[in-house]
Design a protein around this motif. Structure first.
Motif, short mmCIF file in Angstrom:
data_model
loop_
_atom_site.label_atom_id
_atom_site.label_comp_id
_atom_site.label_asym_id
_atom_site.label_seq_id
_atom_site.Cartn_x
_atom_site.Cartn_y
_atom_site.Cartn_z
N GLY A 167 8.68 12.35 -0.51
CA GLY A 167 7.50 12.19 -1.37
C GLY A 167 7.55 10.85 -2.07
O GLY A 167 8.20 9.90 -1.62
N ASP A 168 6.91 10.76 -3.24
CA ASP A 168 6.81 9.46 -3.92
C ASP A 168 8.16 8.97 -4.46
O ASP A 168 8.27 7.80 -4.84
CB ASP A 168 5.78 9.55 -5.07
N GLY A 169 9.16 9.84 -4.49
CA GLY A 169 10.48 9.46 -4.98
C GLY A 169 11.23 8.46 -4.12
O GLY A 169 12.34 8.04 -4.47
N LYS A 184 0.84 -1.21 0.00
CA LYS A 184 0.00 0.00 0.00
C LYS A 184 0.88 1.26 0.00
O LYS A 184 1.88 1.33 0.72
CB LYS A 184 -0.92 -0.03 1.22
N HIS A 185 0.45 2.23 -0.78
CA HIS A 185 1.20 3.49 -0.95
C HIS A 185 1.57 4.12 0.41
O HIS A 185 2.73 4.44 0.67
CB HIS A 185 0.30 4.44 -1.76
N GLU A 186 0.59 4.26 1.26
CA GLU A 186 0.82 4.91 2.56
C GLU A 186 1.80 4.11 3.42
O GLU A 186 2.62 4.69 4.15
CB GLU A 186 -0.50 5.08 3.33
N LEU A 222 1.43 12.89 5.19
CA LEU A 222 0.62 14.01 4.71
C LEU A 222 0.98 14.21 3.25
O LEU A 222 2.14 14.44 2.92
CB LEU A 222 0.97 15.26 5.54
N GLU A 223 -0.03 14.09 2.37
CA GLU A 223 0.28 14.13 0.93
C GLU A 223 -1.00 14.43 0.14
O GLU A 223 -2.09 14.53 0.71
CB GLU A 223 0.86 12.80 0.49
N GLY A 224 -0.83 14.56 -1.20
CA GLY A 224 -1.99 14.80 -2.05
C GLY A 224 -2.99 13.65 -1.96
O GLY A 224 -4.19 13.86 -1.80
#
Ligand SMILES: [Fe+2]
Length: 603
Positions: free
Chosen positions: A363-365, A170-172, A196-198
């Motif tokens: 972030g997603d990087g 999962k992304h989170e 905390l993100e988009g």
């Protein structure tokens, strides 16, 4: 045990974990030269395997970050290929009618509006998804599941592995694990990790508790809007969403309450916090349109100031409430909003936390790294994870690559062999601007000396030259320094003795010595975002700054990434030389060679 991590979200990348140790990580953009690339990181996967000399047969597990990955985003790729105008068109064609006029539009309609912007969709490794969904009515769950199986098949075909080896995280969860285990000098202390993100797979904010060998997500919500607000304010100010948010942050200190108070009030109207829970103002249906209407006539820098202040006040209250409720003062922030270094500074100074940490590229990087750590802990809960001890995780180059470039360079420029750090330091002290391509490439968006442009931080006049002739950078953005760790207290105020080796935190500067690093200080608020450098992290680069210190008394250099504006940071000697040709740099140092521009009259 080898675990390969893959992220196809924006800033897509691949990494390799050997037991508890991260041994390689590279972003796709460094190899395909498309900044902020989104999509399957084929080149990065092959590169990490090549660097580590691991065959795909040797890999025990492959983890792919994110379940959903944004259904059509992997084809439209707005975060790396759209202009601000394209984003505005998307708003007018899709979001505005959908959110404000209740038109029944789906992501498939968004895709159809925008697909003319895609070139060679058949070359997309996930094209099978387009074939399988062609002519079908949009159904989120069905489309999502088809995309996930296509992403899995792509990995299986590419690496010729069995399907039981490939799983999704999962992304989170990826952000949470990355945040916790990226803590510098990692001690496995109980920590509360906030994301905390988009938006992730399920939410835009979470709270998790990490203890010695356990992890639990305690709270999640999709009501946290700051990631999305930053995205659309970046657009409103004419810059690229999901890439240029840091420029909005960099603009904020130029303003004050005088120009920003109305913007602040507007941004404060988005949320309410009760205890550890976040509630969105449901009357605001569309962030971009509402912001456009409410901020019309407000000064651009006042908008940036109001947004930064609103974010800081919001997260401060949230963090303090969380500390009270969960009785833990070690706080970690992860996800896109955690890249706001001014927020991290503010929380370290004003919150009740003992320590607030945000990893580099939070972030997603960095999703693939978090995915690997999460997978390893699931399989072997008691295994020791070594954390992020170094960021020099990328490509190295060999002698033959350098010699080819040197042969070309000798036809046009003066080339000096066996260049010493003493000589480079002397050039720097004379005001020359030098690019340095040496040793292993850094992972992420920051160059920490090995793919960097270096200059004398005492010399304010280098700024104009770097800005206009080399980087074409935005005039309001500050530069950053690398400071020897032993000298850090001379230049910055660091009461809690925080160690920040990855440029993830801003600090106030010491007024007595600020002028010695003035070119790397934010001109408006006099803060700086240093890389604190110890010898053991990068001996060669450390020695260079030591030589500079012997000459000048200053144990610091201005350090900015080696790339032209809008391009990815250089990876190899060939790219380093090509960038040198297109710039007005004085000298390029590749390994032990220095290429000197002949027009440089001083040499
Ligand atoms: Fe994310």
């Amino acid at each position: 045990m080898y675990i390969l991590g893959i992220s196809d979200s924006h800033e897509s990348h691949a990494c390799l974990l050997k037991d508890g140790k991260l041994i390689s990580c590279i972003a796709e953009e460094r190899l395909n030269r498309i900044k902020g690339y989104v999509g399957y990181p084929k080149l990065a996967i092959e590169k990490v395997l090549k660097i580590t000399k691991i065959r795909s047969n040797d890999i025990d597990h492959i983890v792919v970050a994110s379940y959903n990955a944004g259904i059509f985003q992997l084809f439209l790729k707005p975060t790396c290929s759209w202009t601000p105008k394209d984003w505005v068109d998307q708003h007018n064609n899709y979001w505005k009618p959908k959110l404000l006029k209740n038109k029944r539009l789906s992501p498939l309609d968004d895709f159809n509006f925008n697909k003319k912007k895609i070139s060679n969709i058949r070359n997309n490794p996930y094209f099978e998804f387009i074939k399988k969904t062609s002519g079908k009515k949009f159904n989120y769950n069905k489309f999502s599941s088809i995309l996930q199986s296509v992403r899995k098949e792509t990995v299986i075909k590419h690496l010729k592995v069995t399907k039981d080896k490939v799983s999704f995280i999962k992304h989170e969860t990826c952000h949470q694990y990355y945040g916790y285990f990226s803590q510098v000098n990692f001690k496995n202390k109980k920590s509360i990790v906030l994301t905390l993100e988009g938006g992730g797979d399920e939410s835009s904010a979470t709270i998790s508790e990490f203890k010695q060998n356990s992890y639990q997500e305690i709270y999640k919500t999709n009501d946290a809007m700051f990631g999305r607000i930053y995205r659309y304010i970046t657009l409103l100010l004419g810059m690229k969403p999901c890439q240029h948010e840091y420029k909005v942050m960099g603009l904020a200190p130029y303003s004050s309450e005088y120009h920003g108070i109305r913007s602040l009030k507007f941004f404060n109207s988005f949320h309410k916090i009760k205890g550890h829970k976040i509630y969105r103002n449901k009357k605001i249906k569309d962030v971009y349109e509402t912001s456009k209407i409410n901020l019309e006539g407000e000064r651009f820098d006042g908008i940036a100031w109001g947004l930064q202040k609103s974010l800081e006040d919001f997260v401060l209250l949230w963090v303090n409430n969380i500390i009270k409720k969960f009785k833990c003062k070690n706080i970690v922030l992860s996800g896109g909003v955690a890249q706001n270094i001014k927020l991290i500074k503010f929380l370290n100074e004003k919150s009740n936390a003992k320590h607030v940490w945000a990893g580099p590229i939070s972030g997603d990087g960095s999703l693939a790294i978090g995915a690997c750590w999460a997978k390893l802990k699931t399989i072997k809960p008691k295994i020791k994870i070594l954390g992020l001890n170094t960021i020099y995780l990328g490509s190295e180059f060999d002698q033959s690559q350098t010699e080819n470039i040197i042969k070309q360079a000798q036809k046009k420029f003066k080339v000096v062999k066996n260049i010493s750090n003493k000589k480079i330091a002397k050039w720097l002290s004379e005001g020359l601007i030098i690019a340095r391509c040496n040793g292993k490439m850094e992972f992420g968006q920051r160059a920490l000396g090995n793919r960097s442009i270096l200059a004398d931080p005492r010399n304010h006049s280098v700024l104009d030259k770097i800005n206009q002739k080399i980087k074409f950078r935005d005039f309001w953005m500050p530069f950053t320094p690398t400071i020897l760790n032993e000298d850090i207290s001379k230049f910055i105020i660091n009461k809690n003795k925080l160690f920040s080796p990855f440029m993830t935190m801003a600090f106030s500067t010491n007024k007595f010595n600020k002028n010695k690093i003035i070119a790397a200080v934010h001109p408006a608020d006099q803060t700086t975002r240093p890389q604190m450098l110890r010898k053991e992290e990068n001996k060669e680069y450390f020695d260079l700054i030591k030589e500079f210190k012997k000459l000048t008394g200053v144990g610091a250099l201005l350090n900015t990434s080696y790339n032209l504006h809008g391009e990815a940071i250089v990876e190899n000697p060939k790219q380093a030389y090509n960038t040198f040709l297109r710039s007005d740099l004085d000298i390029l140092v590749i390994g032990k060679y220095a290429i000197i521009r002949k027009t440089n009259k001083r040499k």
